[in-house]
Design an enzyme around this catalytic site. Structure first.
Site, short mmCIF file in Angstrom:
data_model
loop_
_atom_site.label_atom_id
_atom_site.label_comp_id
_atom_site.label_asym_id
_atom_site.label_seq_id
_atom_site.Cartn_x
_atom_site.Cartn_y
_atom_site.Cartn_z
N GLU A 22 16.70 1.01 7.27
CA GLU A 22 16.56 1.12 5.81
C GLU A 22 15.08 1.91 5.88
O GLU A 22 14.10 1.28 6.54
CB GLU A 22 16.27 -0.24 5.31
CG GLU A 22 16.17 -0.11 3.73
CD GLU A 22 17.12 0.28 3.24
OE1 GLU A 22 18.42 0.08 3.01
OE2 GLU A 22 16.90 1.51 2.41
N LEU A 58 13.29 2.17 2.79
CA LEU A 58 12.93 1.85 1.30
C LEU A 58 11.17 1.67 1.49
O LEU A 58 10.58 1.13 2.15
CB LEU A 58 13.37 0.79 0.54
CG LEU A 58 13.46 -0.55 1.07
CD1 LEU A 58 12.34 -1.15 0.59
CD2 LEU A 58 14.47 -1.33 0.51
N ARG A 59 10.55 2.22 0.21
CA ARG A 59 9.43 2.08 -0.03
C ARG A 59 9.28 1.15 -1.14
O ARG A 59 9.86 1.03 -1.92
CB ARG A 59 8.74 3.22 -0.59
CG ARG A 59 8.63 4.42 0.43
CD ARG A 59 8.25 5.61 -0.23
NE ARG A 59 9.41 6.10 -1.30
CZ ARG A 59 9.41 7.02 -2.07
NH1 ARG A 59 8.27 7.60 -2.31
NH2 ARG A 59 10.44 7.29 -2.61
N GLU A 60 8.38 0.27 -1.14
CA GLU A 60 8.08 -0.86 -1.98
C GLU A 60 7.64 0.02 -3.30
O GLU A 60 7.03 0.93 -3.29
CB GLU A 60 6.91 -1.87 -1.80
CG GLU A 60 7.80 -2.77 -0.80
CD GLU A 60 6.75 -3.90 -0.49
OE1 GLU A 60 5.79 -4.24 -1.35
OE2 GLU A 60 6.75 -4.64 0.73
N LYS A 97 13.70 4.32 12.82
CA LYS A 97 13.11 3.29 11.97
C LYS A 97 11.44 3.20 12.56
O LYS A 97 10.50 3.66 11.68
CB LYS A 97 13.71 2.20 11.82
CG LYS A 97 12.79 0.94 10.88
CD LYS A 97 12.56 1.31 9.62
CE LYS A 97 11.63 0.82 8.78
NZ LYS A 97 11.76 0.15 7.67
N GLY A 131 -8.69 6.57 2.45
CA GLY A 131 -9.11 5.48 1.60
C GLY A 131 -9.36 4.20 2.35
O GLY A 131 -10.01 4.27 3.28
N CYS A 170 5.36 -3.71 6.19
CA CYS A 170 5.90 -2.79 7.30
C CYS A 170 4.91 -2.37 8.48
O CYS A 170 4.99 -2.47 9.25
CB CYS A 170 6.64 -1.68 6.55
SG CYS A 170 8.15 -2.65 5.60
C1 UDX Z 1 6.67 2.06 4.27
C2 UDX Z 1 7.40 3.31 4.32
O1 UDX Z 1 6.75 4.40 3.70
C3 UDX Z 1 8.86 3.12 4.38
O2 UDX Z 1 9.48 4.16 4.52
C4 UDX Z 1 9.44 1.86 5.07
O3 UDX Z 1 10.80 1.49 4.88
C5 UDX Z 1 8.46 0.63 4.88
O4 UDX Z 1 7.00 0.94 4.98
P1 UDX Z 1 5.84 0.78 2.13
O5 UDX Z 1 5.36 -0.34 2.88
O6 UDX Z 1 6.48 0.24 0.83
O7 UDX Z 1 6.54 1.54 2.72
O8 UDX Z 1 4.64 1.64 1.67
P2 UDX Z 1 3.93 3.10 1.81
O9 UDX Z 1 4.11 3.64 0.64
O10 UDX Z 1 4.43 3.77 2.73
O11 UDX Z 1 2.33 2.63 1.80
C6 UDX Z 1 2.04 2.08 3.11
C7 UDX Z 1 0.51 1.90 2.85
O12 UDX Z 1 -0.15 3.08 3.12
C8 UDX Z 1 -0.17 1.30 1.57
O13 UDX Z 1 -0.92 0.56 1.57
C9 UDX Z 1 -0.84 2.68 0.92
O14 UDX Z 1 -1.79 2.67 -0.03
C10 UDX Z 1 -1.21 3.31 2.24
N1 UDX Z 1 -1.50 4.76 2.10
C11 UDX Z 1 -0.42 5.54 1.73
C12 UDX Z 1 -2.47 5.61 2.30
O15 UDX Z 1 -3.40 4.82 2.58
N2 UDX Z 1 -2.69 6.83 2.32
C13 UDX Z 1 -1.43 7.40 2.06
O16 UDX Z 1 -1.82 8.80 1.85
C14 UDX Z 1 -0.42 6.99 1.74
#
Ligand code: UDX
Length: 435
Positions: free
Chosen positions: A147, A149-151, A207, A256, A263
């Site tokens: 999977e 998915l992004r939160e 994954k 940032g 994840c």
């Molecule tokens: C992630 C993956 O994107 C997803 O495909 C996987 O299934 C689960 O892990 P998620 O944990 O929901 O999903 O968050 P994501 O949107 O990927 O962001 C992860 C972290 O990275 C956040 O803390 C976000 O703030 C940070 N981030 C993201 C950055 O610091 N810079 C960016 O450019 C993008």
């Protein structure tokens, strides 16, 4: 199709409701009676846009049932395993829940049925589970269907993902597994979603390598931010410029506070641990740097706060805006924002913290921090403002109004999400990340 989903956490609850949305008849199982009761009443146990709607729709249609009784999965043709694989004490994934779920499930699986792993597991887990399943239930097939998915976009990512990956055994069993999954995802496939059929180990690796790549991309740009800070360059302009190269791409190049959540941090650590076990630790040695760069961002912001408060945060009023690991989520697992907040509190700052959704989840982990109910309340009388999660509500704050609330117009923009010119024009000293 009759489907069961084992585990009703983030992944499982969204998957179960989405499967009902796709027209299937779903039984969703979890060992936690409180969670099951809430879900059965249509009450999503975490904040996820779109989930309450599809959950209520599924309950109203009668296509979903929540239970703690594993025996109710009997008769489903496809059984999804969607339990958690948290980080264990050594960094390796803790497979207790996966092993327990598959063992409990196996008692009710019949030949010609499919056990489909969705949890993120160390490569090799699926082969091990496949062997025990076929020994217990000859004719049943284990497949892996990771999977992505992004939160915040979990429903959309489940119903209309970028791609579907099926990890299946070779031969006739694999062919029937592909046919069964094609039936599960018929609506998704009809939209033209790419479908990749691979072996079990490749599916597991897809994954973790996807998450390792994303984490690396974020740490790469944060490393550039460290350099930009020293030479007075602007990492955001740099990201825009390199992002125009289609081979690089602009997505996931936002410097940032770095990545957090349930994840990316745990997955890169578990991946390294697994590679070391396999004798190829060197191949992933760079992930230790990815992790270190990521964690340095948090320390950097704390140091910057100290610097802006004349070397000592003790007794200073600090307004924290944002606690969740990213916007549109109440998740504070491994959240850089909450980590920084707790450190400033521990150093003696008088922190007032506000997040539109995550005050409650943050208070469970750090009850010692003072949480308030609005951004205005956090900002009133502040000597320093920190924006740590890029919620739209914070991006849209009126800096002139904020200047009227704070004691000192100084802001750390931990996510480079504020309109720097507008805030500067309102009298603020603005410190971004790598700018
Ligand atoms: C992630 C993956 O994107 C997803 O495909 C996987 O299934 C689960 O892990 P998620 O944990 O929901 O999903 O968050 P994501 O949107 O990927 O962001 C992860 C972290 O990275 C956040 O803390 C976000 O703030 C940070 N981030 C993201 C950055 O610091 N810079 C960016 O450019 C993008």
């Amino acid at each position: 199709m009759r489907i069961s989903v084992i585990g009703c956490g983030y992944l499982g609850a969204v998957h179960a409701a989405s499967m009902a949305k796709l027209g299937h008849e779903v039984v969703a199982v979890d060992v936690d009676p409180v969670k099951i009761e809430r879900l059965a009443a249509g009450d999503a146990p975490f904040f996820e846009p779109g989930l309450p709607e599809i959950l209520s729709e599924a309950i109203a249609s009668g296509r979903i049932r929540f239970t703690t009784d594993m025996s109710e999965v009997a008769g489903a043709r496809v059984h999804f395993v969607a339990v958690g694989t948290p980080q264990g004490p050594t960094g390796a994934a803790d497979l207790t829940y996966v092993d327990a779920a598959v063992a409990a499930l196996t008692q009710y699986v019949a030949p010609d049925e499919f056990v489909v792993g969705k949890s993120t597991v160390p490569v090799g887990t699926a082969a091990r589970l496949a062997a025990s399943l076929s020994e217990a239930v000859p004719g049943a097939t284990l497949v892996w269907n990771p999977e992505f998915l992004r939160e915040g976009f979990a429903v959309q990512d489940t119903i209309s993902p970028d791609r579907l990956v099926y990890g299946v055994p070779s031969g006739a069993a694999g062919e029937s597994a592909v046919a069964a999954l094609d039936e599960v995802y018929a609506t998704t496939l009809a939209e033209g979603t790419p479908r990749l059929v691979v072996d079990l180990a490749t599916a597991e690796l897809v994954k973790v390598s996807a998450n390792a790549f994303l984490a690396t991309k974020i740490s790469f740009i944060n490393a550039m931010a460290e350099i930009a800070e020293v030479v007075g360059a602007d990492v955001t302009a740099l990201a825009d410029a390199i992002g125009h190269d289609a081979r690089i791409g602009r997505k996931f190049l936002n410097a940032g506070l770095g990545f957090g959540g349930g994840c990316l941090p745990k997955d890169i650590r578990a991946f390294q641990a697994r590679a070391t076990e396999l004798g190829v630790g060197e191949s992933l040695a760079f992930l230790a740097d990815v992790d270190a760069i990521n964690l340095r961002r948090r320390a950097h912001v704390v140091t910057l706060a100290e610097e802006l408060l004349d070397g000592d945060v003790t007794g200073k009023r600090v307004a924290v805006l944002g606690l969740a690991f990213k916007p549109n989520s109440d998740d504070v697992r491994d959240s850089p924002a909450l980590d920084i907040t707790a450190r400033l509190h521990e150093l003696g700052a008088l922190v007032s913290a506000y997040d539109p959704e995550a005050n409650g989840t943050a208070a469970r982990i750090h009850p010692e921090v003072h949480y308030v109910d609005s951004a205005d309340e956090a900002l009133r009388g502040a000597d320093l403002v920190l924006v740590l999660t890029e919620w739209n509500a914070f991006r849209q704050l009126d800096p002139v109004a904020v200047a009227g609330l704070v004691q000192n117009p100084v802001v750390i923009d931990g996510r480079n999400c504020l309109d720097r010119d507008a805030w500067t024009a309102a009298g603020f000293t603005v410190r971004g990340m790598g700018r």
